[in-house]
Design an enzyme around this catalytic site. Sequence first.
Site, PDB file in Angstrom:
ATOM      1  CG  LEU A 126      27.651   1.600  35.421  1.00 11.10           C
ATOM      2  CD1 LEU A 126      27.435   3.150  33.797  1.00 11.10           C
ATOM      3  CD2 LEU A 126      28.730   0.926  35.502  1.00 11.10           C
TER       4      LEU A 126
ATOM      5  CG  ASP B  77      19.229  14.110  25.780  1.00  8.84           C
ATOM      6  OD1 ASP B  77      18.554  14.015  26.501  1.00  8.84           O
ATOM      7  OD2 ASP B  77      20.148  14.671  26.700  1.00  8.84           O
TER       8      ASP B  77
ATOM      9  CB  ILE C 109      19.912   6.422  25.826  1.00 14.86           C
ATOM     10  CG1 ILE C 109      20.455   5.870  24.781  1.00 14.86           C
ATOM     11  CG2 ILE C 109      20.592   6.472  27.537  1.00 14.86           C
ATOM     12  CD1 ILE C 109      21.646   5.187  25.053  1.00 14.86           C
TER      13      ILE C 109
ATOM     14  NE  ARG D  95      21.509  10.557  36.477  1.00 19.97           N
ATOM     15  CZ  ARG D  95      21.110   9.330  37.194  1.00 19.97           C
ATOM     16  NH1 ARG D  95      20.027   9.664  38.502  1.00 19.97           N
ATOM     17  NH2 ARG D  95      21.939   8.203  36.958  1.00 19.97           N
TER      18      ARG D  95
ATOM     19  CB  CYS E 237      14.401  14.279  33.227  1.00 18.12           C
ATOM     20  SG  CYS E 237      14.050  15.822  32.802  1.00 18.12           S
TER      21      CYS E 237
ATOM     22  CE  LYS F 174      19.402  20.361  31.008  1.00 12.40           C
ATOM     23  NZ  LYS F 174      19.956  19.076  31.684  1.00 12.40           N
ATOM     24  CG  ASN F 175      22.824  17.665  29.691  1.00  7.29           C
ATOM     25  OD1 ASN F 175      21.969  18.327  30.524  1.00  7.29           O
ATOM     26  ND2 ASN F 175      22.173  17.245  28.729  1.00  7.29           N
TER      27      ASN F 175
ATOM     28  NE  ARG G 201      18.647   9.838  34.561  1.00 11.18           N
ATOM     29  CZ  ARG G 201      18.440  11.211  34.054  1.00 11.18           C
ATOM     30  NH1 ARG G 201      17.474  11.962  34.321  1.00 11.18           N
ATOM     31  NH2 ARG G 201      19.557  11.713  33.753  1.00 11.18           N
ATOM     32  N   PRO G 202      20.316   4.219  37.549  1.00  9.41           N
ATOM     33  CG  PRO G 202      21.051   2.541  37.133  1.00  9.41           C
ATOM     34  CD  PRO G 202      19.942   3.350  36.749  1.00  9.41           C
ATOM     35  CB  VAL G 203      24.848   6.438  41.515  1.00  7.89           C
ATOM     36  CG1 VAL G 203      23.613   7.995  40.364  1.00  7.89           C
ATOM     37  CG2 VAL G 203      24.242   5.814  42.544  1.00  7.89           C
TER      38      VAL G 203
ATOM     39  NE  ARG H 259      15.485  20.048  35.461  1.00 12.71           N
ATOM     40  CZ  ARG H 259      15.535  19.260  35.686  1.00 12.71           C
ATOM     41  NH1 ARG H 259      14.506  18.322  35.440  1.00 12.71           N
ATOM     42  NH2 ARG H 259      16.493  18.493  34.799  1.00 12.71           N
TER      43      ARG H 259
HETATM   44  C1  EPZ Z   1      22.743  12.470  30.805  1.00 16.12           C
HETATM   45  O1  EPZ Z   1      22.575  12.086  31.937  1.00 16.12           O
HETATM   46  C2  EPZ Z   1      22.266  14.085  30.363  1.00 16.12           C
HETATM   47  N1  EPZ Z   1      22.611  14.954  31.587  1.00 16.12           N
HETATM   48  C3  EPZ Z   1      21.035  13.583  29.983  1.00 16.12           C
HETATM   49  O2  EPZ Z   1      20.650  14.618  29.470  1.00 16.12           O
HETATM   50  C4  EPZ Z   1      21.109  12.484  28.287  1.00 16.12           C
HETATM   51  O3  EPZ Z   1      19.439  11.871  28.138  1.00 16.12           O
HETATM   52  C5  EPZ Z   1      21.909  11.146  28.996  1.00 16.12           C
HETATM   53  O4  EPZ Z   1      22.968  11.861  29.448  1.00 16.12           O
HETATM   54  C6  EPZ Z   1      22.434  10.689  28.044  1.00 16.12           C
HETATM   55  O5  EPZ Z   1      22.929  11.374  26.871  1.00 16.12           O
HETATM   56  C7  EPZ Z   1      23.502  16.010  31.799  1.00 16.12           C
HETATM   57  O6  EPZ Z   1      24.025  15.349  31.186  1.00 16.12           O
HETATM   58  C8  EPZ Z   1      23.206  16.258  32.832  1.00 16.12           C
HETATM   59  P1  EPZ Z   1      23.964   8.321  31.613  1.00 16.12           P
HETATM   60  P2  EPZ Z   1      23.578  10.639  32.545  1.00 16.12           P
HETATM   61  O7  EPZ Z   1      24.738   8.037  32.582  1.00 16.12           O
HETATM   62  O8  EPZ Z   1      24.354  10.954  32.824  1.00 16.12           O
HETATM   63  C9  EPZ Z   1      21.676   3.823  33.032  1.00 16.12           C
HETATM   64  C10 EPZ Z   1      18.482  16.021  29.812  1.00 16.12           C
HETATM   65  O9  EPZ Z   1      17.384  15.568  28.979  1.00 16.12           O
HETATM   66  N2  EPZ Z   1      23.518   4.243  34.090  1.00 16.12           N
HETATM   67  O10 EPZ Z   1      24.834   8.078  29.845  1.00 16.12           O
HETATM   68  O11 EPZ Z   1      21.794  10.404  33.315  1.00 16.12           O
HETATM   69  C11 EPZ Z   1      21.486   4.443  32.590  1.00 16.12           C
HETATM   70  O12 EPZ Z   1      20.408   4.482  34.040  1.00 16.12           O
HETATM   71  C12 EPZ Z   1      19.495  15.158  30.046  1.00 16.12           C
HETATM   72  O13 EPZ Z   1      19.238  17.280  29.306  1.00 16.12           O
HETATM   73  C13 EPZ Z   1      23.184   2.663  35.274  1.00 16.12           C
HETATM   74  O14 EPZ Z   1      22.990   1.609  34.456  1.00 16.12           O
HETATM   75  O15 EPZ Z   1      23.240   9.634  31.714  1.00 16.12           O
HETATM   76  C14 EPZ Z   1      21.134   4.938  31.511  1.00 16.12           C
HETATM   77  O16 EPZ Z   1      20.079   4.023  31.272  1.00 16.12           O
HETATM   78  C15 EPZ Z   1      17.792  13.412  30.550  1.00 16.12           C
HETATM   79  N3  EPZ Z   1      24.219   3.003  36.299  1.00 16.12           N
HETATM   80  C16 EPZ Z   1      22.579   4.633  30.808  1.00 16.12           C
HETATM   81  O17 EPZ Z   1      22.989   4.045  31.450  1.00 16.12           O
HETATM   82  C17 EPZ Z   1      24.812   4.611  36.489  1.00 16.12           C
HETATM   83  O18 EPZ Z   1      25.784   4.491  37.509  1.00 16.12           O
HETATM   84  C18 EPZ Z   1      22.635   6.230  30.131  1.00 16.12           C
HETATM   85  O19 EPZ Z   1      23.023   7.104  31.467  1.00 16.12           O
HETATM   86  C19 EPZ Z   1      24.973   4.849  35.427  1.00 16.12           C
HETATM   87  C20 EPZ Z   1      23.813   4.810  34.539  1.00 16.12           C
END
Ligand code: EPZ
Length: 423
Positions: free
Chosen positions: A129, A310, A332, A96, A120, A22-23, A125-127, A402
């Site tokens: 970065l 995950d 994480i 997301r 989820c 999926k990812n 989960r901020p954006v 999902r």
């Molecule tokens: C991806 O989410 C996956 N989603 C998630 O899988 C997975 O749990 C996660 O990566 C970690 O491996 C998909 O691939 C669709 P991150 P993502 O940005 O990209 C913080 C599932 O069940 N962060 O790596 O959203 C964030 O809050 C899902 O399939 C910031 O602070 O994860 C987290 O604590 C759930 N600022 C950490 O980084 C930002 O701008 C890692 O999040 C971005 C992220």
Amino acid sequence: MDKIHIRGGHRLNGIIPISGAKNAALPLMIAALLTDETLKLTNIPRLTDVRTLGKLLGVLGTDVQRSEGPHGDTLALTTPEIVSTLAPYEIVSQIRATFWVLGPLLARCRTAKVSLPGGCAIGARPVDLYLKGLQKMGAEIDLVEGYVLAKAPDGLKGAVIRSPIVSVGATHTLLMAATLADGETVLENAAREPEISDVARCLVAMGAKIEGIGTSTLRIEGVERLHGATHHVVADRIEAGTYAIAAAMAGGDVTLDGVEAETFESALSVLRAAGVGVDAHQGQVRITRNGERLQATDIVTQVFPGFPTDLQAQFMALMTTAEGESEVTETIFENRFMHVQELARFGANISLHGDKALVHGVERLTAAPVMASDLRASAALVIAALAAEGETTINRVYHLDRGFDRLEEKLSACGAEIWRAKA
Ligand code: EPZ
């Protein structure tokens, strides 16, 4: 709403085909926005998230043709032109990954308006970065009424972007944006999950110039345009890990077919430490467990190649009946323990201490009505139910749909008593 019923106590025996990830599938579909030619993706899993993203791409101008195959779907995605640069709240709030269209839209159209994301409920989960990275590439960004308004009137420019923390989504977004930027972009401290490498390989097949695939430094030399390609989606290591844990929980002898062990080696080595038999050979991983009780084992979630967040919920479910006390540390996401209270309904003994959960193994679990809170937490409930005495009912199974392709079919083919009651 559909419900899943599971009567526990059956050992699992057989072969489980692992679907496309999926990812990886989601960002690969988004990559279709980067070219006016057709991107053909094979091994696409049948999931509601794929359909939801397909809907959004349709709104933006992508023609999505789907054909079914015995091993997943094939999607042919063609975006002759971007007809809208607006990704609306109604769709982006559902998953997301839809937010990641921001990168390609900005790269190809120099403007984008994308709703802040949903997904989820596992943490803030901020954006930030994503936005800081795009700003470094010359984008002007405003936040207005829940939307990100991004503009790069002179086009995106290559930049050196060092992320303070590793983010999968920010890496996908900046990588895609950089393929069409002017000059070289260097992404330092980039995520190196197998799904990132899969997307990078597809982008290279589309004509992108990327070095460092599989490492934490990605160098991207922007090109004028990308072209069409055909790409096979990498196997889902999280689905594979989930079934490995399910087999360990229920006992039996299960072969996971079509997945490379090194993509989820951290999970396999923890299973070995707990007493599970793991035997990997050329795209197959055999999981065996005899009648003996498993040993409590600690885990700490980490970015790849560490233990994946995950699989944290699923592993915690396994530890509920292990001998001894297991410490599960989630590094994480700050709120990814919603499954703890649901596992308690089966009789699990788990206490929470900040980012740690202490799981005190109990002799047996008993069936209960439970509720899925997020995608991977739902899988943890399925795993607990497979071993629990009696019949479990899992509510809110749309979370499972999902991210798990034909879960009931795959488990019942191995002897599990699992069925769905349609609403
Ligand atoms: C991806 O989410 C996956 N989603 C998630 O899988 C997975 O749990 C996660 O990566 C970690 O491996 C998909 O691939 C669709 P991150 P993502 O940005 O990209 C913080 C599932 O069940 N962060 O790596 O959203 C964030 O809050 C899902 O399939 C910031 O602070 O994860 C987290 O604590 C759930 N600022 C950490 O980084 C930002 O701008 C890692 O999040 C971005 C992220």
